[in-house]
Write an enzyme that holds these catalytic residues in place. Structure first.
Site, PDB file in Angstrom:
ATOM      1  CG  ASP A  13      -2.060  -1.052   1.013  1.00  0.00           C
ATOM      2  OD1 ASP A  13      -2.290  -1.512  -0.156  1.00  0.00           O
ATOM      3  OD2 ASP A  13      -2.545  -1.442   2.194  1.00  0.00           O
ATOM      4  CE1 TYR A  18      -3.140   7.413  -9.947  1.00  0.00           C
ATOM      5  CE2 TYR A  18      -1.379   8.433  -8.297  1.00  0.00           C
ATOM      6  CZ  TYR A  18      -2.363   8.625  -9.469  1.00  0.00           C
ATOM      7  OH  TYR A  18      -2.832   9.822  -9.988  1.00  0.00           O
ATOM      8  CE  LYS A  38       0.747  -7.168  -7.625  1.00  0.00           C
ATOM      9  NZ  LYS A  38      -0.081  -6.120  -6.921  1.00  0.00           N
ATOM     10  CB  SER A  42      -3.266 -12.139  -2.467  1.00  0.00           C
ATOM     11  OG  SER A  42      -2.318 -11.316  -2.133  1.00  0.00           O
ATOM     12  CG  ASP A  56      -3.407  -4.530  -7.737  1.00  0.00           C
ATOM     13  OD1 ASP A  56      -4.235  -3.857  -6.987  1.00  0.00           O
ATOM     14  OD2 ASP A  56      -2.351  -5.059  -7.079  1.00  0.00           O
ATOM     15  CD  GLU A 117       1.779  -3.399  -8.659  1.00  0.00           C
ATOM     16  OE1 GLU A 117       1.461  -3.109  -7.705  1.00  0.00           O
ATOM     17  OE2 GLU A 117       0.861  -3.472  -9.850  1.00  0.00           O
ATOM     18  N   GLY A 120       3.438  -6.674  -2.784  1.00  0.00           N
ATOM     19  CA  GLY A 120       4.020  -6.238  -1.460  1.00  0.00           C
ATOM     20  C   GLY A 120       5.751  -5.564  -1.449  1.00  0.00           C
TER      21      GLY A 120
END
Length: 241
Positions: A13, A18, A38, A42, A56, A117, A120
């Site tokens: 996060d 983004y 990706k 999850s 995402d 990407e 985490g």
């Protein structure tokens, strides 16, 4: 030959998705054929028909405007909102390294630029059962260079430096840092930028303010972040890494 870039972060996060979307948006606006990838995703919701929605991937597609089919963006989509390795174990669908490498390499054959990407932070495990598989295994197998995305606020000096030092110790190339939630008039944010550059030797290549519709970076600087893809592999074996 395709050009590639991996987006990691100092944790969950911090804004990786983004920032990734803004990078792809700029590539598209520069008339480049670009794709998103990706390996494992999850914490996704289900559609009325029961299928999992890759949140995402849909978000990136909406923000960036790329035309890549959503089903080609992520081979492993999980419902449980935990690390991919645990979600895979709970849902009985472990990540197969052959699949994630094959699908990524296929995109590299079809698109000029591919932005991958991470899930985490840089240490995120993708699989942990009879086989161990980590994000860094994927990065090294594809010889990817990386950008570190970090929140501009309190605590970022520690998280950025630890992430950069871990990557350096593992032989992973970091090309720079992008700050998210950056406030130009915030003295702490400006000092965090200076300290992170000083302590890591990496440049903060862009700062993203809340709600920014575009990534403020020149076309030349953006292109220089990418490296040519490494598709000389004859077998998909991450165990030996």
């Amino acid at each position: 030959m395709s050009k590639t870039l991996f987006i990691t972060g100092t944790g969950t996060d911090v804004g990786k998705t983004y920032v990734t979307a803004l990078i792809l948006k700029k590539l598209r606006e520069l008339q480049n054929l670009a794709a998103y990838y990706k390996a494992a995703m999850s914490g996704n919701n289900r559609a009325p028909d029961g299928t999992l929605i890759p949140g995402d991937a849909l978000y990136v597609k909406k923000i960036s405007g790329i035309q890549q089919p959503t089903e080609k963006m992520c081979p492993y989509v999980y419902e449980t909102a935990v690390s991919p390795h645990l979600a895979a174990r709970l849902e009985g669908n472990p990540v197969d390294p052959d699949v994630i490498l094959r699908d990524f390499d296929l995109l590299c054959r079809q698109y000029d630029y591919v932005v991958a990407e991470g899930s985490g932070g840089i240490l995120c495990p993708l699989r942990f059962d009879k086989q161990e598989l980590y994000l860094e295994d994927f990065i090294k197998a594809e010889n990817l260079s990386c950008i570190i995305v970090a929140d501009a606020g309190l605590g970022t000096i520690n998280s950025v430096v630890l992430t950069a030092e871990y990557m350096k110790s593992r032989g992973i190339r970091a090309r720079g840092i992008i700050f998210n939630h950056f406030e130009p008039d915030n003295q702490m944010h400006k000092d965090n930028l200076y300290m992170c550059e000083h302590l890591t030797g990496l440049k903060v290549i862009a700062c993203v303010k809340n709600g920014d519709p575009n990534l403020e970076i020149s076309a030349e600087a953006l292109m220089n972040l990418f490296c040519e893809s490494n598709r000389k592999r004859e077998s998909y074996d991450l165990v030996s890494l």
